[in-house]
Scaffold this motif. Structure first.
Motif, PDB file in Angstrom:
ATOM      1  N   VAL A  93       3.560   3.787  -3.535  1.00  0.00           N
ATOM      2  CA  VAL A  93       3.451   5.108  -4.180  1.00  0.00           C
ATOM      3  C   VAL A  93       4.018   6.226  -3.300  1.00  0.00           C
ATOM      4  N   PRO A  94       3.603   6.358  -2.045  1.00  0.00           N
ATOM      5  CA  PRO A  94       4.193   7.447  -1.236  1.00  0.00           C
ATOM      6  C   PRO A  94       5.686   7.307  -1.007  1.00  0.00           C
ATOM      7  N   ALA A  95       6.200   6.067  -1.034  1.00  0.00           N
ATOM      8  CA  ALA A  95       7.628   5.855  -0.788  1.00  0.00           C
ATOM      9  C   ALA A  95       8.494   6.313  -1.956  1.00  0.00           C
ATOM     10  N   ARG A  96       7.899   6.513  -3.122  1.00  0.00           N
ATOM     11  CA  ARG A  96       8.697   6.885  -4.296  1.00  0.00           C
ATOM     12  C   ARG A  96       9.342   8.260  -4.159  1.00  0.00           C
ATOM     13  N   GLY A  97       8.760   9.123  -3.334  1.00  0.00           N
ATOM     14  CA  GLY A  97       9.332  10.454  -3.171  1.00  0.00           C
ATOM     15  C   GLY A  97      10.195  10.605  -1.939  1.00  0.00           C
ATOM     16  N   LEU A  98      10.521   9.497  -1.302  1.00  0.00           N
ATOM     17  CA  LEU A  98      11.230   9.550  -0.024  1.00  0.00           C
ATOM     18  C   LEU A  98      12.621  10.160  -0.142  1.00  0.00           C
ATOM     19  N   TRP A 145       0.829  -1.210   0.000  1.00  0.00           N
ATOM     20  CA  TRP A 145       0.000   0.000   0.000  1.00  0.00           C
ATOM     21  C   TRP A 145       0.868   1.266   0.000  1.00  0.00           C
ATOM     22  N   HIS A 146       2.096   1.150   0.508  1.00  0.00           N
ATOM     23  CA  HIS A 146       2.963   2.317   0.653  1.00  0.00           C
ATOM     24  C   HIS A 146       3.979   2.467  -0.485  1.00  0.00           C
ATOM     25  N   VAL A 151       8.802  -0.364   1.888  1.00  0.00           N
ATOM     26  CA  VAL A 151       7.742  -1.377   1.842  1.00  0.00           C
ATOM     27  C   VAL A 151       8.015  -2.488   2.852  1.00  0.00           C
ATOM     28  N   ALA A 152       9.272  -2.954   2.894  1.00  0.00           N
ATOM     29  CA  ALA A 152       9.632  -4.002   3.848  1.00  0.00           C
ATOM     30  C   ALA A 152       9.479  -3.517   5.283  1.00  0.00           C
ATOM     31  N   GLY A 153       9.931  -2.291   5.537  1.00  0.00           N
ATOM     32  CA  GLY A 153       9.814  -1.743   6.883  1.00  0.00           C
ATOM     33  C   GLY A 153       8.368  -1.554   7.296  1.00  0.00           C
ATOM     34  N   ALA A 176      14.638   3.014  -6.146  1.00  0.00           N
ATOM     35  CA  ALA A 176      14.155   1.631  -6.074  1.00  0.00           C
ATOM     36  C   ALA A 176      14.510   0.993  -4.734  1.00  0.00           C
ATOM     37  N   LEU A 177      15.734   1.225  -4.273  1.00  0.00           N
ATOM     38  CA  LEU A 177      16.148   0.659  -2.988  1.00  0.00           C
ATOM     39  C   LEU A 177      15.367   1.264  -1.829  1.00  0.00           C
TER      40      LEU A 177
END
Length: 233
Positions: A152-157, A149-150, A183-185, A176-177
């Motif tokens: 998309v928001p993680a792409r701008g981290l 679920w996360h 996502v894993a976290g 990507a990393l």
């Protein structure tokens, strides 16, 4: 069939969130949570099955208060220590006006993000899977989907958080990393939330912890941006 329907509803919401104006976020989340609860109730689940029973509410509230206080204490220590302070330097929070911050902390997070995600992942999905396959499968399915679920928001981290940029860089490989790590976290955090829900019998502990993590995180990141803003990327 009901589980597939719930996942389809969440997928549709993920698409809508990124296309509708920001003002529609909280109403959309609240409406979606109501739809998911209707699906669950029509499937024969009780309020207690969903972690919303009155019997476990008092125990859940005690757990929730302790968890929220612990998060705040850890955050304050992390902000005070220079080596961990960089994690709080996030442009997404630092660029908010005071009014936007109050809305984010008191409305958008608890009545939008937390309401939908806890009802969806630790309430409805967990209960539907648990009824068929037991709590281990319920926790695994809920947590994996919570992590995804996360995406998309993680792409701008890496472009907004100083610590993420330092750890992964801003190139495509770094993005990507960082998404994979996020996502894993988040999936691992989902396991913790599920265990809190299972052991307490209530959604209140994961709701309280989730609110504390997100709302206090925004507030302290906003403060860090004001005090140490020159360190922002």
């Amino acid at each position: 069939m009901r589980i597939t329907l719930v996942i389809a509803v969440l997928a549709a919401v993920q698409v809508l969130v990124n296309r509708l104006p920001a003002g529609a976020y909280v109403p959309l989340c609240a409406a979606t949570a109501a739809v998911l609860l209707l699906i669950a109730r029509r499937s024969g689940l009780t309020w207690a099955d969903l972690g919303l029973g009155a019997a476990a509410a008092r125990r859940g509230l005690r757990w929730g208060l302790v968890l929220a206080a612990a998060v705040l204490a850890v955050y304050l220590v992390g902000l005070a220590v220079p080596v961990t302070r960089e994690a709080f330097l996030d442009e997404r929070a630092a660029n908010l006006s005071p009014g936007e911050l109050v809305f984010r902390v008191l409305v958008r997070v608890p009545l939008g993000t937390v309401l939908l995600e806890e009802i969806a992942f630790r309430g409805v999905l967990w209960a539907l899977v648990e009824r068929r396959r037991g709590h281990v499968w319920a926790t695994a399915v809920s947590s994996v989907l919570f992590g995804l679920w996360h995406v998309v928001p993680a792409r701008g981290l890496t472009s907004s958080n100083a610590a993420a940029e330092a750890a992964f860089g801003t190139g495509s490989t770094g993005v990507a990393l960082s998404v994979t790590a996020a996502v894993a976290g988040t999936a691992l955090v989902g396991v913790l939330f599920c265990e809190l829900r299972r052991r307490s019998g209530s959604l209140i502990p994961p709701v309280a912890l989730h609110c504390a993590l997100n709302s206090a995180g925004y507030a302290l990141a906003w403060s860090a941006g004001r005090w140490w803003g020159e360190q922002l990327p």
